[in-house]
Scaffold this active site. Structure first.
Site, PDB file in Angstrom:
ATOM      1  N   GLU A 155       0.826  -1.210   0.000  1.00 38.29           N
ATOM      2  CA  GLU A 155       0.000   0.000   0.000  1.00 38.29           C
ATOM      3  C   GLU A 155       0.862   1.262   0.000  1.00 38.29           C
ATOM      4  O   GLU A 155       0.547   2.253  -0.669  1.00 38.29           O
ATOM      5  CB  GLU A 155      -0.941   0.015   1.210  1.00 38.29           C
ATOM      6  N   ARG A 158       0.687   3.840  -3.144  1.00 36.78           N
ATOM      7  CA  ARG A 158       0.072   5.134  -2.843  1.00 36.78           C
ATOM      8  C   ARG A 158       1.126   6.231  -2.699  1.00 36.78           C
ATOM      9  O   ARG A 158       1.074   7.253  -3.370  1.00 36.78           O
ATOM     10  CB  ARG A 158      -0.754   5.044  -1.554  1.00 36.78           C
ATOM     11  N   ASP A 211      -5.372  -9.536  -7.976  1.00 37.14           N
ATOM     12  CA  ASP A 211      -5.687  -8.653  -9.092  1.00 37.14           C
ATOM     13  C   ASP A 211      -4.507  -7.985  -9.786  1.00 37.14           C
ATOM     14  O   ASP A 211      -4.205  -8.255 -10.951  1.00 37.14           O
ATOM     15  CB  ASP A 211      -6.718  -7.598  -8.665  1.00 37.14           C
ATOM     16  N   GLU A 241     -12.375   0.982  -9.799  1.00 35.34           N
ATOM     17  CA  GLU A 241     -12.031   0.069 -10.900  1.00 35.34           C
ATOM     18  C   GLU A 241     -12.953   0.170 -12.115  1.00 35.34           C
ATOM     19  O   GLU A 241     -12.504   0.059 -13.262  1.00 35.34           O
ATOM     20  CB  GLU A 241     -11.992  -1.379 -10.391  1.00 35.34           C
ATOM     21  N   THR A 277      -0.973   0.846 -10.270  1.00 32.48           N
ATOM     22  CA  THR A 277      -2.296   0.343  -9.892  1.00 32.48           C
ATOM     23  C   THR A 277      -3.065   1.337  -9.031  1.00 32.48           C
ATOM     24  O   THR A 277      -4.254   1.145  -8.788  1.00 32.48           O
ATOM     25  CB  THR A 277      -2.166  -1.024  -9.191  1.00 32.48           C
TER      26      THR A 277
END
Length: 455
Positions: A75, A79, A209, A347, A434
């Site tokens: 994360e 981010r 994913d 998404e 992503t």
């Protein structure tokens, strides 16, 4: 974006998250200004330059990664590291690269393993790392498989070859583990010297994913010169078509199901909705050409899947999708049991943007506008936007939580969907991590004269 970010500036500036109902801040990511850093390139792309430079000044003077707290390697990479690198790529401001170098080095301590698969969390001050407890001492596929874009950019900009080597080695290890159908279980035991699969669940949703996403995007980032990544991508997409792609009754909605120990589970996470955009990008960059059978199959699946994701919104009373849907015979789908919530996820609008950008079909703008209006109607608060507890119930107030990805991704993708003069060019210049942080591909950097310090 102005409403959400100004609420953040007013009530939570420099904190990880704004709490949009109680109008305060929350440091749930370790206290490293996560929403601010995650928002930087959105501010830049929306020409909110005053806010961008106020945030830059905070990064210069107040952003401190030397904290005795465990953070998620994944994360924090997607981010914060991704946000800093994208802000640097757009603005050229050294403050962002300095902070990226500091953060990248701290997170990299988690790579110190015998297996070559990094641990899931790391203390940013001490460098001590371990796997997240609830995984049963396993690493998560989507987590260690979604740090490559960021570390390859950082390596190029600061000359740290070990960054590039170690993140690429992960994909080599996964390729050697080589499931026959290219589909990977999502728990990997990384405690010994040889990693091994630790469960039998196959999904394109949570915990897997973005591993599949980065197969394609690393290949695009490097100028399509590293065939391993494209080979892995095409193999896994073939496996997905053969094993998981399903069609509902009576409406014939196309979706990607899960498989657990060989048994099908006919559900689909909202997270899976990124696949519409990914499959389209894969088709438009297919080495066999867009008109090849494989590319046309993938584009057809991309469009059909994205229509299903639109229906996940359109069929709910609020016009907003739940966290996942369960498919039932002769009834298409219903909201997944125990998960009727909406976390402000991006998404579906991500796929609308990518498909519009590539095909020019105005239907994606129509759908995006519907989704945006529903978010405005049900998620907006005085200070920002909040999650919804139950998308099946109209009239319930929003929750007191706004994830940083709402500003980094959801609002950015909706904006880009409607921006007629977007500087983004998915086929020739940019690749998105992503977390929706766009950076130039390596050939685009070369063309623009960005020096590669690895050479």
């Amino acid at each position: 974006m102005q409403h959400a970010y100004h609420g953040y500036e007013k009530y939570a500036f420099g904190m990880d998250e704004l709490t949009p109902i109680s109008k305060s801040g929350h440091n749930n990511w370790g206290g490293i200004g996560t929403t601010l850093v995650d928002s930087l390139d959105t501010l830049w792309l929306m020409d909110m330059k005053d806010e961008f430079y106020r945030a830059r000044d905070w990064c210069k003077t107040s952003l401190n990664h030397d904290i005795h707290k465990k953070v998620s390697v994944f994360e924090t990479t997607i981010r914060s590291l991704g946000g800093l690198l994208s802000a640097y790529d757009w603005s050229g401001d050294q403050a962002f690269l300095d902070q990226a170098n500091d953060l990248g080095e701290r997170l990299f301590k988690a790579f110190d393993t015998e297996s070559g698969i990094p641990r899931g969390q790391v203390n940013l001050a001490s460098g001590h790392s371990d796997n997240i407890a609830w995984t049963g001492s396993s690493a998560i596929l989507s987590e260690f498989g979604t740090i490559q874009l960021e570390y390859r950019v950082l390596a190029r900009l600061n000359g740290r070859k070990d960054y590039k080597d170690k993140v690429e080695k992960i994909f080599e290890i996964m390729d050697e583990m080589n499931p026959e159908d290219g589909l990977y279980p999502y728990f990997i035991r990384n405690t010994g010297d040889k990693p091994e699969f630790a469960n039998k669940k196959i999904t394109f949703g949570a915990m897997s994913d973005s591993f599949y996403e980065y197969m394609l995007k690393i290949w695009i980032q490097g100028g399509k010169t590293e065939p391993l990544y494209r080979k892995m991508y095409d193999k896994s997409i073939q496996g997905m078509h053969d094993e998981l792609l399903s069609v509902s009754t009576p409406s014939g909605l196309v979706y990607i199901a899960d498989k657990n120990s060989g048994t099908m589970d006919y559900k689909m996470d909202h997270l899976v909705c990124f696949m519409g955009g990914l499959l389209a990008l894969g088709a438009y960059t297919d080495p066999q050409g867009l008109q090849s059978d494989r590319a046309q199959r993938d584009l057809k699946t991309a469009k059909a899947l994205t229509y299903t994701c639109y229906q996940m919104y359109a069929r709910m009373p609020t016009g907003i999708s739940p966290e996942y849907i369960q498919f039932r015979k002769d009834n298409d789908f219903e909201s997944g049991r125990g998960a009727p919530h909406y976390l402000l996820r991006p998404e579906t609008v991500e796929s609308f943007f990518v498909l519009y950008h590539l095909t020019g079909d105005p239907v994606y703008r129509e759908w995006g506008w519907e989704v945006f209006q529903a978010i405005e109607r049900y998620c907006k608060t005085d200070a920002g936007y909040g999650q919804l507890k139950d998308v099946r119930r109209v009239g319930r107030p929003a929750e007191d939580k706004m994830e940083s990805f709402f500003l980094a991704e959801t609002l950015k993708y909706i904006y880009l969907l409607f921006d007629p003069e977007t500087p983004i060019d998915l086929l020739n210049k940019h690749v998105f991590n992503t977390e929706a942080h766009p950076v130039r591909t390596f050939p685009a950097m070369d063309k623009d004269g960005v020096i590669d310090l690895l050479k």
